[in-house]
Design an enzyme around this catalytic site. Structure first.
Site, PDB file in Angstrom:
ATOM      1  N   ARG A 164      21.061 -57.721 -16.200  1.00  0.00           N
ATOM      2  CA  ARG A 164      22.530 -57.689 -16.106  1.00  0.00           C
ATOM      3  C   ARG A 164      23.130 -59.095 -16.080  1.00  0.00           C
ATOM      4  O   ARG A 164      24.000 -59.415 -16.882  1.00  0.00           O
ATOM      5  CB  ARG A 164      22.966 -56.929 -14.847  1.00  0.00           C
ATOM      6  CG  ARG A 164      22.482 -55.494 -14.827  1.00  0.00           C
ATOM      7  CD  ARG A 164      23.220 -54.716 -13.753  1.00  0.00           C
ATOM      8  NE  ARG A 164      22.500 -53.493 -13.397  1.00  0.00           N
ATOM      9  CZ  ARG A 164      23.089 -52.392 -12.959  1.00  0.00           C
ATOM     10  NH1 ARG A 164      24.394 -52.340 -12.802  1.00  0.00           N
ATOM     11  NH2 ARG A 164      22.370 -51.336 -12.643  1.00  0.00           N
ATOM     12  N   ASP A 181      10.690 -47.196 -19.728  1.00  0.00           N
ATOM     13  CA  ASP A 181      11.554 -47.253 -20.918  1.00  0.00           C
ATOM     14  C   ASP A 181      11.660 -48.586 -21.653  1.00  0.00           C
ATOM     15  O   ASP A 181      11.174 -48.739 -22.778  1.00  0.00           O
ATOM     16  CB  ASP A 181      12.957 -46.716 -20.592  1.00  0.00           C
ATOM     17  CG  ASP A 181      13.520 -47.233 -19.254  1.00  0.00           C
ATOM     18  OD1 ASP A 181      12.990 -48.214 -18.714  1.00  0.00           O
ATOM     19  OD2 ASP A 181      14.503 -46.643 -18.767  1.00  0.00           O
TER      20      ASP A 181
END
Ligand SMILES: *[C@@H]1O[C@H](CO)[C@@H](O)[C@H](O)[C@H]1NC(C)=O
Ligand SMILES: *[C@@H]1O[C@H](CO)[C@@H](O)[C@H](O)[C@H]1NC(C)=O
Length: 577
Positions: free
Chosen positions: A171, A299
């Protein structure tokens, strides 16, 4: 220090194989727009902005170009332009709520108008939003936001402050690097290197060289995490794109060296079928347990394989990608019995868990990207395998999309429990081939939306949550860019309308419970909604085709980073093969 973004075309990358098929008129029109944008934006972007000197867009591989439809072309462009504006308006609403009620804290509470600090308290929503603003042309907002952090240093915001390595990397660091690459702003360069210095001790604190869960903001000591002895596959690997680009722009070897050493731990493990375990030991870098998933906890590890190749031509990463996708296709992709919906589940101690996570809906986008960018003449990726990947991408993306379109409120649930009588897709496909390829391949049939929950071949998990997640629209965006099939855009627009209608609050947008019934709003607004969901939707409707896969690669938080080549001097200095 190297100049920021590499926007020149790289011949290494596969270009779309179809010649440009749009009419001269369209080209001329788009050319004028580009010239106009360059002219208007010139003073802001100098020579290094996202509008490069050479034309930075090309039509997607198109199945829908038909010159006799030319008269409707202009209307269509106006429609998509208007839809793009709707997304920009939604972003402005979310940003205004955050700015007025929550900044400089991390996230807005979209129902109460309060704020929360779950990600270090340095203003994660601001860092996650910068590149979205730039891409949407919100330059005033961008400049104000950068101005507000120009004196910021990443100091502790609480006693004994540990920064979580993974979330802080994707982020904050990803957001800063992308905003820097797009704008060339030196404030962002300083912040990127400071963040890199803060996070790099994560690799030195463990015996294996895999990054620790968190790093003390002042001392750099690590917390391999309260009681945990393992690191998650996704958390250990989803730092490659960020640190390698950081190494490129700062010239600092340690960034490259540490993340490559972590990657090598996974290559050395030589896991069967290319399937990586969910958990890995900090101590010896060996896998533990027997759980295989491509969703939560794994993922982006798979996502970053093809993306490392795309970013800088890393052949080892590409080979691992092809091996892993093979393993996923042969073991984890199923089709449901009645509607023929394709899905990807988990393997636990050798048995299949028939469950589709929303988080797993990034996979079709990755498969479509790989099939699009890998060169045609690569013997490790023959045409029939490319076709297999394209079918899997289509089938999985369609299931993710229809899981929204099926619901009363038009948003998909966070987890789907699939009918346990699903069949292994590759077997069904081989049967279809043996029997003469009649009709469309199994799993790629686009069954219509189904309102009756009993006939869907899956049940939404309780409590029917939609958490403003991006993965489905992310894949829809990639499918549109790589196929040119306008139906992906239409599905994306239906999804956007549902989100805009049902999750909007006075202050922003909120996650909800009740995708298929009465809606409850949760008091939150995850920063990924501004970083990812709205950015992918905007780009989906964007006819200028900015941020293309021949110049940019998205990190797992949707922050585009430049594609680059290592120079001979860098290869020698950093020992890059
Ligand atoms: C092109 O579009 C026209 C009008 O929609 C249609 O009648 C025609 O069949 C299309 N041609 C092809 C080759 O798809
Ligand atoms: C892996 O680690 C996560 C997080 O610590 C935990 O929830 C999960 O149960 C672990 N899985 C296995 C197979 O040990």
């Amino acid at each position: 220090m190297l100049p920021p973004p590499a926007t020149e075309s790289l011949s290494r990358l596969a270009k779309p194989s179809n010649p440009f098929t749009k009419s001269i008129t369209r080209w001329f029109g788009l050319g004028c727009i580009v010239v106009f944008v360059l002219w208007v934006a010139g003073p802001y972007v100098g020579s290094i902005g996202w509008v490069p000197a050479e034309v930075d867009y090309y039509p997607p591989l198109s199945q829908n170009t038909n010159t006799s439809q030319e008269s409707t072309q202009v209307d269509n462009e106006l429609i998509w332009d208007a839809r793009k504006e709707e997304v920009r308006e939604a972003f402005k609403h979310a940003w205004a709520g955050y700015k007025n009620r929550a900044m400089p804290n991390d996230e807005l509470l979209a129902v109460s108008g309060g704020y929360s600090n779950k990600y270090n308290g340095w203003g994660v929503t601001l860092f996650d939003s910068l590149d979205t603003m730039w891409i949407m042309g919100l330059r005033k907002e961008f400049d104000e936001a950068v101005e507000s952090i120009k004196d910021l240093h990443f100091r502790p915001t609480k006693p004994n402050h540990y920064a979580p390595f993974f979330e802080t990397t994707i982020r904050y660091l990803g957001g800063i690097l992308s905003a820097y690459a797009l704008s060339g702003n030196e404030v962002l360069f300083r912040l990127a290197d400071e963040m890199g210095q803060l996070l790099i001790p994560a690799f030195d604190g463990t015996e294996s060289g895999l990054p620790a869960y968190s790093v003390h903001v002042e001392t750099g000591t690590v917390l391999a995490d309260a009681g945990k002895t393992t690191v998650l596959f996704s958390e250990a690997t989803s730092c490659q794109l960020e640190f390698k680009y950081l190494s490129k722009i700062t010239g600092k070897k340690e960034y490259y060296e540490r993340v490559q050493a972590a990657m090598d731990v996974f290559y050395r493990a030589n896991v069967p079928d290319g399937l990586f375990h969910e958990n890995w030991s900090f101590k010896d870098g060996k896998p533990t347990g027997s759980h295989f998933t491509i969703g939560a906890n794994a993922d982006s590890g798979y996502e970053y394989m093809i993306k490392q190749w795309l970013q800088s031509g890393d052949v080892k990463a590409k080979d691992q990608y092809l091996k892993s996708m093979n393993g996923i296709i042969n073991n984890l992709i199923y089709v449901t019995p009645n509607r023929g919906l394709m899905y990807v589940g988990d393997m636990d101690h050798g048995s299949m868990v028939h469950r589709l996570e929303h988080l797993s809906c990034y996979l079709p986008g990755v498969l479509a990207l790989g099939a699009h960018v890998l060169p045609r003449n690569d013997p490790s990726f023959p045409d029939d395998v490319r076709e297999l990947h394209q079918w899997a991408a289509h089938g999985l993306a369609y299931t993710c999309a229809v899981s929204y379109l099926d619901q009363k409120n038009g948003m998909g649930a966070d987890i789907l429990h699939m009918s346990s009588s699903g069949r292994l897709w590759i077997n069904e496909l081989n049967k279809w081939k043996r029997e003469g390829r009649v009709g469309k391949p199994p799993g790629v049939t686009d069954p219509p939306a189904e309102r009756d929950p009993g006939k869907r071949d899956y049940f939404n998990n309780f409590p029917n949550a939609y958490l403003l997640r991006p993965e489905t629209v992310e894949s829809i965006f990639v499918l549109w860019r790589t196929t040119g099939d306008v139906q992906w855009r239409e599905r994306g627009y239906a999804i956007f309308k549902a989100i805009n209608e049902h999750t909007r609050t006075e202050y922003g947008f909120s996650p909800i419970h009740g995708v298929d019934g009465s809606i409850t709003h949760l008091d939150d607004m995850p920063s990924w909604f501004l970083a990812e969901t709205l950015k992918y939707l905007y780009l989906l409707f964007d006819d200028v085709h900015s941020i293309t896969s021949d110049h940019w690669v998205f990190n797992t938080e949707a922050h585009p980073l430049p594609i680059f080549e290592w120079t001979e001097a860098e290869k020698k200095a950093f020992t890059i093969p």
